[in-house]
Design a protein around this motif. Structure first.
Motif, PDB file in Angstrom:
ATOM      1  N   GLN A  94       0.830  -1.206   0.000  1.00 36.67           N
ATOM      2  CA  GLN A  94       0.000   0.000   0.000  1.00 36.67           C
ATOM      3  C   GLN A  94       0.867   1.260   0.000  1.00 36.67           C
ATOM      4  O   GLN A  94       0.549   2.246  -0.672  1.00 36.67           O
ATOM      5  CB  GLN A  94      -0.923  -0.024   1.225  1.00 36.67           C
ATOM      6  N   GLU A  95       1.971   1.205   0.746  1.00 34.41           N
ATOM      7  CA  GLU A  95       2.882   2.359   0.763  1.00 34.41           C
ATOM      8  C   GLU A  95       3.458   2.615  -0.624  1.00 34.41           C
ATOM      9  O   GLU A  95       3.470   3.763  -1.108  1.00 34.41           O
ATOM     10  CB  GLU A  95       4.018   2.108   1.752  1.00 34.41           C
ATOM     11  N   LEU A  96       3.926   1.560  -1.271  1.00 37.79           N
ATOM     12  CA  LEU A  96       4.510   1.723  -2.607  1.00 37.79           C
ATOM     13  C   LEU A  96       3.462   2.155  -3.625  1.00 37.79           C
ATOM     14  O   LEU A  96       3.734   2.979  -4.498  1.00 37.79           O
ATOM     15  CB  LEU A  96       5.178   0.420  -3.039  1.00 37.79           C
ATOM     16  N   ALA A  97       2.248   1.607  -3.491  1.00 37.43           N
ATOM     17  CA  ALA A  97       1.178   1.981  -4.422  1.00 37.43           C
ATOM     18  C   ALA A  97       0.847   3.464  -4.322  1.00 37.43           C
ATOM     19  O   ALA A  97       0.485   4.097  -5.319  1.00 37.43           O
ATOM     20  CB  ALA A  97      -0.061   1.139  -4.155  1.00 37.43           C
ATOM     21  N   GLY A  98       0.973   4.018  -3.122  1.00 36.74           N
ATOM     22  CA  GLY A  98       0.653   5.431  -2.931  1.00 36.74           C
ATOM     23  C   GLY A  98       1.818   6.376  -3.119  1.00 36.74           C
ATOM     24  O   GLY A  98       1.663   7.593  -2.962  1.00 36.74           O
ATOM     25  N   SER A  99       2.984   5.826  -3.486  1.00 29.39           N
ATOM     26  CA  SER A  99       4.191   6.656  -3.558  1.00 29.39           C
ATOM     27  C   SER A  99       4.405   7.323  -4.907  1.00 29.39           C
ATOM     28  O   SER A  99       5.288   8.162  -5.051  1.00 29.39           O
ATOM     29  CB  SER A  99       5.420   5.793  -3.228  1.00 29.39           C
ATOM     30  N   GLY A 100       3.620   6.908  -5.912  1.00 26.08           N
ATOM     31  CA  GLY A 100       3.760   7.506  -7.236  1.00 26.08           C
ATOM     32  C   GLY A 100       4.764   6.828  -8.136  1.00 26.08           C
ATOM     33  O   GLY A 100       5.001   7.303  -9.255  1.00 26.08           O
ATOM     34  N   ILE A 101       5.363   5.714  -7.698  1.00 30.28           N
ATOM     35  CA  ILE A 101       6.311   5.017  -8.566  1.00 30.28           C
ATOM     36  C   ILE A 101       5.555   4.223  -9.627  1.00 30.28           C
ATOM     37  O   ILE A 101       4.358   3.962  -9.487  1.00 30.28           O
ATOM     38  CB  ILE A 101       7.252   4.094  -7.763  1.00 30.28           C
ATOM     39  N   SER A 102       6.293   3.807 -10.684  1.00 32.88           N
ATOM     40  CA  SER A 102       5.610   3.182 -11.818  1.00 32.88           C
ATOM     41  C   SER A 102       6.340   1.936 -12.314  1.00 32.88           C
ATOM     42  O   SER A 102       6.822   1.916 -13.460  1.00 32.88           O
ATOM     43  CB  SER A 102       5.476   4.191 -12.960  1.00 32.88           C
ATOM     44  N   PRO A 103       6.443   0.894 -11.491  1.00 35.54           N
ATOM     45  CA  PRO A 103       7.011  -0.356 -12.001  1.00 35.54           C
ATOM     46  C   PRO A 103       6.034  -1.041 -12.946  1.00 35.54           C
ATOM     47  O   PRO A 103       4.836  -0.778 -12.930  1.00 35.54           O
ATOM     48  CB  PRO A 103       7.218  -1.184 -10.731  1.00 35.54           C
ATOM     49  N   SER A 104       6.555  -1.946 -13.761  1.00 31.75           N
ATOM     50  CA  SER A 104       5.688  -2.708 -14.657  1.00 31.75           C
ATOM     51  C   SER A 104       5.435  -4.115 -14.140  1.00 31.75           C
ATOM     52  O   SER A 104       4.533  -4.810 -14.609  1.00 31.75           O
ATOM     53  CB  SER A 104       6.324  -2.801 -16.050  1.00 31.75           C
ATOM     54  N   VAL A 105       6.247  -4.550 -13.162  1.00 28.52           N
ATOM     55  CA  VAL A 105       6.147  -5.889 -12.602  1.00 28.52           C
ATOM     56  C   VAL A 105       6.799  -5.847 -11.220  1.00 28.52           C
ATOM     57  O   VAL A 105       7.685  -5.015 -10.980  1.00 28.52           O
ATOM     58  CB  VAL A 105       6.841  -6.928 -13.526  1.00 28.52           C
ATOM     59  N   ILE A 106       6.363  -6.722 -10.318  1.00 29.11           N
ATOM     60  CA  ILE A 106       7.009  -6.829  -9.015  1.00 29.11           C
ATOM     61  C   ILE A 106       7.923  -8.050  -9.062  1.00 29.11           C
ATOM     62  O   ILE A 106       7.462  -9.179  -9.222  1.00 29.11           O
ATOM     63  CB  ILE A 106       5.986  -6.963  -7.871  1.00 29.11           C
ATOM     64  N   LEU A 107       9.206  -7.808  -8.937  1.00 28.27           N
ATOM     65  CA  LEU A 107      10.209  -8.859  -9.036  1.00 28.27           C
ATOM     66  C   LEU A 107      10.570  -9.392  -7.657  1.00 28.27           C
ATOM     67  O   LEU A 107      10.411  -8.700  -6.652  1.00 28.27           O
ATOM     68  CB  LEU A 107      11.462  -8.315  -9.715  1.00 28.27           C
ATOM     69  N   SER A 108      11.095 -10.619  -7.622  1.00 28.79           N
ATOM     70  CA  SER A 108      11.506 -11.199  -6.348  1.00 28.79           C
ATOM     71  C   SER A 108      12.588 -12.231  -6.564  1.00 28.79           C
ATOM     72  O   SER A 108      12.824 -12.689  -7.693  1.00 28.79           O
ATOM     73  CB  SER A 108      10.319 -11.860  -5.639  1.00 28.79           C
ATOM     74  N   SER A 109      13.228 -12.622  -5.459  1.00 29.36           N
ATOM     75  CA  SER A 109      14.086 -13.803  -5.498  1.00 29.36           C
ATOM     76  C   SER A 109      13.201 -15.036  -5.649  1.00 29.36           C
ATOM     77  O   SER A 109      11.970 -14.948  -5.598  1.00 29.36           O
ATOM     78  CB  SER A 109      14.930 -13.899  -4.229  1.00 29.36           C
TER      79      SER A 109
END
Length: 210
Positions: free
Chosen positions: A43-58
């Motif tokens: 929720q924090e990242l969603a409200g921060s204004g950033i614009s990723p195209s995918v959420i990456l992980s290990s």
């Protein structure tokens, strides 16, 4: 503002609660608290204004699950990326208790305080090995995403996050040694000419100073 790399530590796991050195794949899933932590950082990242195209992980289960919950908050797909598992504990894998934790932390201290990048636990890996598997991935993400103006959210692991920041030249070694990252804590790295700068370290905003 230029696109940035947001390194996110996974949420809490039963191994975290038990103090177990859980570094091999697939690893433990999240606890209920860990899932709440993942939703909150999503929720924090969603409200921060950033614009990723995918959420990456290990490829670890805890990182994949955290990424899925962040992705749910942001309406994005997920993708696991090889080469970004936690620093391996070798023969100490899944051990608990002060001796195991002190041994693991002593190796990290060898790297960050003494500069002994060849030090490792029995059967584990050195900082040189960690650098050789992780930093080419970070360079590729910079070229394929950040250089094209797309933010990157990458869910990985606490010790690995600190080492990536040091390898990138974005944080001093002593700062990385003294400032661990909590579950679902964030390190934010920004391209800085040919290198990187650290703009966030957990609750610390701005570039780390020692």
């Amino acid at each position: 503002m230029s696109a940035r790399l947001h390194l996110v530590r996974h949420g809490q796991t039963p191994s975290n609660v038990a103090g177990a050195l859980d570094t091999a794949l697939p690893g433990a899933p999240l606890t209920d608290l860990g899932r709440d932590q993942a939703r909150a950082v999503g929720q924090e990242l969603a409200g921060s204004g950033i614009s990723p195209s995918v959420i990456l992980s290990s490829e670890a289960a805890r990182a994949r699950e955290t990424a899925g919950l962040i992705a749910g908050a942001m309406g994005l797909p997920t993708q696991a990326v090889p080469g970004l598992i936690e620093v391996q504990a070798g023969e100490y894998e899944m051990r608990t208790g002060p001796e195991a934790l002190l041994s693991y932390n002593r190796v990290v201290r060898d790297w960050l305080e003494d500069g002994d990048l060849a030090s490792s636990l029995p059967g584990g890996e050195s900082a040189l090995a960690v650098r050789d598997r992780a930093m080419p991935v970070i360079a590729e993400l910079r070229e394929s995403h950040l250089d094209n103006g797309t933010d990157v959210v990458l869910v990985v692991h606490g010790t690995l996050m600190r080492m990536i920041a040091v390898f990138a030249g974005a944080a001093p070694s002593q700062w990385a040694l003294s400032n661990r990252i909590p579950n679902c804590g964030v390190i934010e790295l920004a391209p800085d000419r040919g290198g990187w700068s650290c703009e966030r370290w957990g609750d610390h905003l701005g570039r780390p100073q020692v």
